[in-house]
Design a protein around this motif. Structure first.
Motif, PDB file in Angstrom:
ATOM      1  N   ILE A 230      28.479 128.366 -51.647  1.00  9.02           N
ATOM      2  CA  ILE A 230      29.267 127.491 -52.517  1.00  9.02           C
ATOM      3  C   ILE A 230      28.640 127.406 -53.906  1.00  9.02           C
ATOM      4  CG2 ILE A 230      30.045 125.105 -52.852  1.00  9.02           C
ATOM      5  CD1 ILE A 230      30.199 124.874 -49.788  1.00  9.02           C
ATOM      6  N   VAL A 231      27.312 127.272 -53.962  1.00 13.18           N
ATOM      7  CA  VAL A 231      26.625 127.163 -55.253  1.00 13.18           C
ATOM      8  C   VAL A 231      26.820 128.424 -56.090  1.00 13.18           C
ATOM      9  CG1 VAL A 231      24.334 127.061 -56.339  1.00 13.18           C
ATOM     10  CG2 VAL A 231      24.920 125.474 -54.504  1.00 13.18           C
ATOM     11  N   ILE A 232      26.691 129.597 -55.457  1.00 13.91           N
ATOM     12  CA  ILE A 232      26.922 130.857 -56.183  1.00 13.91           C
ATOM     13  C   ILE A 232      28.352 130.912 -56.697  1.00 13.91           C
ATOM     14  CG2 ILE A 232      27.080 133.374 -55.943  1.00 13.91           C
ATOM     15  CD1 ILE A 232      24.246 132.509 -56.045  1.00 13.91           C
ATOM     16  N   GLY A 233      29.306 130.437 -55.899  1.00 15.95           N
ATOM     17  CA  GLY A 233      30.696 130.394 -56.340  1.00 15.95           C
ATOM     18  C   GLY A 233      30.874 129.498 -57.546  1.00 15.95           C
ATOM     19  N   PHE A 234      30.250 128.317 -57.514  1.00 16.97           N
ATOM     20  CA  PHE A 234      30.328 127.395 -58.646  1.00 16.97           C
ATOM     21  C   PHE A 234      29.695 127.996 -59.900  1.00 16.97           C
ATOM     22  CE2 PHE A 234      31.469 123.916 -55.762  1.00 16.97           C
ATOM     23  CZ  PHE A 234      32.288 123.143 -56.582  1.00 16.97           C
ATOM     24  N   ALA A 235      28.503 128.577 -59.753  1.00 18.80           N
ATOM     25  CA  ALA A 235      27.803 129.155 -60.907  1.00 18.80           C
ATOM     26  C   ALA A 235      28.577 130.338 -61.479  1.00 18.80           C
ATOM     27  CB  ALA A 235      26.399 129.582 -60.489  1.00 18.80           C
ATOM     28  N   ASN A 236      29.149 131.152 -60.607  1.00 16.31           N
ATOM     29  CA  ASN A 236      29.936 132.299 -61.058  1.00 16.31           C
ATOM     30  C   ASN A 236      31.194 131.847 -61.792  1.00 16.31           C
ATOM     31  OD1 ASN A 236      32.310 134.438 -60.057  1.00 16.31           O
ATOM     32  ND2 ASN A 236      30.428 135.410 -60.748  1.00 16.31           N
ATOM     33  N   GLY A 237      31.839 130.815 -61.278  1.00 15.39           N
ATOM     34  CA  GLY A 237      33.032 130.301 -61.931  1.00 15.39           C
ATOM     35  C   GLY A 237      32.736 129.773 -63.321  1.00 15.39           C
ATOM     36  N   ALA A 238      31.655 129.005 -63.456  1.00 16.15           N
ATOM     37  CA  ALA A 238      31.283 128.467 -64.762  1.00 16.15           C
ATOM     38  C   ALA A 238      30.923 129.583 -65.736  1.00 16.15           C
ATOM     39  CB  ALA A 238      30.103 127.510 -64.602  1.00 16.15           C
ATOM     40  N   LEU A 239      30.219 130.608 -65.244  1.00 15.56           N
ATOM     41  CA  LEU A 239      29.813 131.728 -66.101  1.00 15.56           C
ATOM     42  C   LEU A 239      31.021 132.451 -66.680  1.00 15.56           C
ATOM     43  CD1 LEU A 239      27.297 133.538 -66.973  1.00 15.56           C
ATOM     44  CD2 LEU A 239      28.014 135.037 -65.106  1.00 15.56           C
ATOM     45  N   TRP A 240      31.990 132.784 -65.810  1.00 19.91           N
ATOM     46  CA  TRP A 240      33.149 133.561 -66.256  1.00 19.91           C
ATOM     47  C   TRP A 240      34.147 132.725 -67.038  1.00 19.91           C
ATOM     48  CZ3 TRP A 240      34.145 138.768 -66.005  1.00 19.91           C
ATOM     49  CH2 TRP A 240      33.213 139.536 -65.302  1.00 19.91           C
ATOM     50  N   CYS A 241      34.068 131.414 -66.914  1.00 22.74           N
ATOM     51  CA  CYS A 241      34.943 130.546 -67.702  1.00 22.74           C
ATOM     52  C   CYS A 241      34.364 130.278 -69.091  1.00 22.74           C
ATOM     53  CB  CYS A 241      35.177 129.222 -66.954  1.00 22.74           C
ATOM     54  SG  CYS A 241      36.070 127.975 -67.911  1.00 22.74           S
ATOM     55  N   LEU A 242      33.100 129.906 -69.152  1.00 22.55           N
ATOM     56  CA  LEU A 242      32.521 129.421 -70.401  1.00 22.55           C
ATOM     57  C   LEU A 242      32.000 130.528 -71.304  1.00 22.55           C
ATOM     58  CD1 LEU A 242      30.650 126.219 -69.156  1.00 22.55           C
ATOM     59  CD2 LEU A 242      32.942 126.447 -70.111  1.00 22.55           C
ATOM     60  N   THR A 243      31.578 131.665 -70.733  1.00 24.14           N
ATOM     61  CA  THR A 243      31.066 132.742 -71.587  1.00 24.14           C
ATOM     62  C   THR A 243      32.141 133.291 -72.523  1.00 24.14           C
ATOM     63  OG1 THR A 243      29.401 133.348 -69.919  1.00 24.14           O
ATOM     64  CG2 THR A 243      29.868 134.962 -71.642  1.00 24.14           C
ATOM     65  N   PRO A 244      33.322 133.692 -72.033  1.00 23.12           N
ATOM     66  CA  PRO A 244      34.351 134.154 -72.987  1.00 23.12           C
ATOM     67  C   PRO A 244      34.819 133.051 -73.926  1.00 23.12           C
ATOM     68  CG  PRO A 244      35.278 133.974 -70.773  1.00 23.12           C
ATOM     69  CD  PRO A 244      33.797 133.817 -70.638  1.00 23.12           C
ATOM     70  N   THR A 245      34.823 131.811 -73.459  1.00 23.32           N
ATOM     71  CA  THR A 245      35.211 130.700 -74.333  1.00 23.32           C
ATOM     72  C   THR A 245      34.243 130.584 -75.502  1.00 23.32           C
ATOM     73  OG1 THR A 245      36.107 129.505 -72.425  1.00 23.32           O
ATOM     74  CG2 THR A 245      35.733 128.234 -74.428  1.00 23.32           C
ATOM     75  N   MET A 246      32.941 130.656 -75.218  1.00 21.00           N
ATOM     76  CA  MET A 246      31.948 130.561 -76.287  1.00 21.00           C
ATOM     77  C   MET A 246      32.020 131.756 -77.230  1.00 21.00           C
ATOM     78  SD  MET A 246      28.549 128.783 -74.596  1.00 21.00           S
ATOM     79  CE  MET A 246      28.443 129.820 -73.138  1.00 21.00           C
ATOM     80  N   ILE A 247      32.293 132.935 -76.691  1.00 21.08           N
ATOM     81  CA  ILE A 247      32.415 134.116 -77.550  1.00 21.08           C
ATOM     82  C   ILE A 247      33.542 133.930 -78.555  1.00 21.08           C
ATOM     83  CG2 ILE A 247      33.080 136.556 -77.571  1.00 21.08           C
ATOM     84  CD1 ILE A 247      31.550 136.866 -74.966  1.00 21.08           C
ATOM     85  N   SER A 248      34.687 133.415 -78.091  1.00 15.42           N
ATOM     86  CA  SER A 248      35.827 133.205 -78.987  1.00 15.42           C
ATOM     87  C   SER A 248      35.509 132.136 -80.032  1.00 15.42           C
ATOM     88  CB  SER A 248      37.067 132.808 -78.180  1.00 15.42           C
ATOM     89  OG  SER A 248      36.925 131.524 -77.594  1.00 15.42           O
ATOM     90  N   GLU A 249      34.742 131.113 -79.657  1.00 14.18           N
ATOM     91  CA  GLU A 249      34.409 130.035 -80.592  1.00 14.18           C
ATOM     92  C   GLU A 249      33.329 130.446 -81.576  1.00 14.18           C
ATOM     93  OE1 GLU A 249      35.442 126.231 -77.683  1.00 14.18           O
ATOM     94  OE2 GLU A 249      33.368 126.949 -77.855  1.00 14.18           O
TER      95      GLU A 249
END
Length: 472
Positions: free
Chosen positions: A350-369
């Motif tokens: 579950i923790v790996i799933g949570f960490a993976n989800g946050a990584l793939w959500c926030l990394t492209p968001t930060m790149i665009s910003e």
């Protein structure tokens, strides 16, 4: 009107984008049928690790798909996804009809898995960039969260389908599972979703004045209206950074290396859930865990997207990622000694799933910003290329370490099979945590001093001049 023609087109594009992300995410359902592939063709662990990493290599080659999105738009990109991904999975279906041939020619399967992954990235880029451009930047975290949650929904859905429909109850004798039927279904799914993308994915520009008036109406006051509009008009355009200038930035490297390490170790864990469970004689839980992990990713992407939007003026998005990384590192460290414990393995899954989800959500968001939307597709696509090589290297090391412990049947049983591989991914998770901490510190300093520090970011513009200078 809230449901004007433009808004309907925008919402339809988002819905089709979600379907496209689900289809693209199916690439990461490999952990559900890794044992079936290994048993069908009598491959070694190193060989099946390459198969899983080649599909990831394909989906990580985002630069061509990003360029196609920018130059030709999402509809042509959806057509490319339909043709390439359907071809890849059709070729994989053909492998199940001539098993002896492909046992001796595993290199052909490497190519087929690469093609299927490469087709998926075209669907991913068409789905993601379209809605990111269609909605106002203040909603970007939410939009990316919804789309990336759908991306995690892909492996959850396809893993569940494989376990309930195509495994056919053969949990111990995986060679009798209906692997060919699963490949064929996936090929058809890409054909249908790709056709929907051709019909309904389109760019719909948002109206800045409309967004401003919504803010004003919510707050109330005629005098505020003029102030709000003046503020928006006076606000400078978002900078656009790519190419050599991007590579020379320190914050880009914080993002890049943290992403490569995290995405690679998470991929290695996710693709080998079936391997872990079989080694611990827990293979009857394979469908449960390969479905539970991406479901955790879905929840995480919604949570990380909405939470980071809500607190980004107080806590940078990098701070949210840092929290996930710290928890992930602690859990992986415990796995070195206790990963054969069912309760701990469930928590780590579950923790790996949570960490993976946050990584793939926030990394492209930060790149665009950080670097703008104009070159987002190529910037994000280039960054994903690092994941291709990182994921390939980590899975190859995992396979080699596992094969050192195997018997004549290419199987290894017990905790000792994964001791060194868990040490490897724990160290990588710790390194990613350090990089995310560096990024967080940099963004906090920028907020504190109202701009970038010349000393630590002196190379972001020509002639050593920053867009915003720090004054001491």
């Amino acid at each position: 009107m809230l449901l004007s023609r433009v808004n309907v087109e925008r919402i339809l594009a988002l819905l089709v984008g979600c379907l496209g992300m689900i289809a693209a995410g199916s690439v990461y359902a490999f952990g559900a049928y890794i044992n079936a592939v290994k048993a069908h063709f009598n491959y070694t662990q190193s060989q099946v690790e390459i198969l899983g990493s080649m599909s990831n290599f394909g989906i990580s080659l985002g630069f061509p798909a990003g360029m196609m999105c920018e130059r030709f738009g999402p509809r042509w990109t959806s057509l490319a996804a339909l043709l390439i991904a359907s071809l890849g999975y059709s070729l994989l279906y053909s492998t199940t009809l001539t098993q002896p041939f492909y046992h001796k020619n595993v290199w052909l399967q490497y190519i087929y898995f690469f093609i299927s992954g490469f087709g998926s990235i075209f669907m991913y880029m068409a789905s993601l960039t379209t809605s990111m451009n269609n909605f106002h930047p203040k909603h970007r975290g939410k939009v990316v969260g919804i789309l990336d949650a759908s991306f995690s929904g892909g492996p959850a859905l396809f893993s569940a389908l494989y376990g309930t429909v195509f495994a056919e109850g053969h949990t111990k004798d995986e060679e009798n599972q209906n692997l060919g039927g699963f490949y064929l279904m996936t090929a058809i799914a890409f054909g249908v979703v790709g056709a929907l993308g051709i019909l309904l994915l389109k760019h719909v520009a948002f109206d800045i004045d409309f967004e401003v008036s919504k803010i004003i109406n919510a707050d109330g006051g005629e005098e505020e209206e003029e102030d709000q509009r003046t503020t928006v008009q006076a606000k400078p355009e978002q900078r656009e950074i790519t190419g050599v200038k991007l590579i020379r930035r320190f914050d880009f490297h914080y993002l890049l290396w943290a992403y490569i390490f995290c995405a690679g170790l998470q991929l290695t864990f996710q693709n080998n859930q079936g391997t872990y469970l079989k080694s611990y004689n827990l293979e009857k839980y394979t469908t449960l865990f390969t479905t539970l992990n991406p479901i955790a990713g879905i929840v995480s992407k919604f949570f990380a997207g909405f939470l980071s939007d809500a607190i980004m003026h107080k806590v940078p998005r990098a701070g949210v990622l840092l929290i996930f990384n710290v928890v992930q590192t602690i859990c992986l460290g415990l796995c070195i000694f206790f990963s054969d414990n069912l309760v701990l393995f469930t928590i780590v899954d579950i923790v790996i799933g949570f960490a993976n989800g946050a990584l793939w959500c926030l990394t492209p968001t930060m790149i665009s910003e950080f670097y703008g939307m104009k070159n987002f597709a190529r910037n994000w696509g280039t960054m994903m290329l690092g994941n291709a090589f990182g994921g390939l290297a980590m899975q190859e090391i995992f396979g080699a370490l596992y094969d050192l412990k195997t018997d004549s049947d290419n199987q290894c049983f017990g905790l000792h099979c994964f001791t060194w591989s868990f040490i490897m991914i724990t160290v990588l998770s710790l390194c990613a945590t350090v990089f995310h901490f560096g990024l967080l510190q940099k963004k906090l300093d920028e907020t504190k001093y109202e701009g970038e520090n010349d000393y630590v970011e002196m190379c972001c513009t020509p002639d050593g001049q920053n867009e915003t200078s720090l004054k001491y």
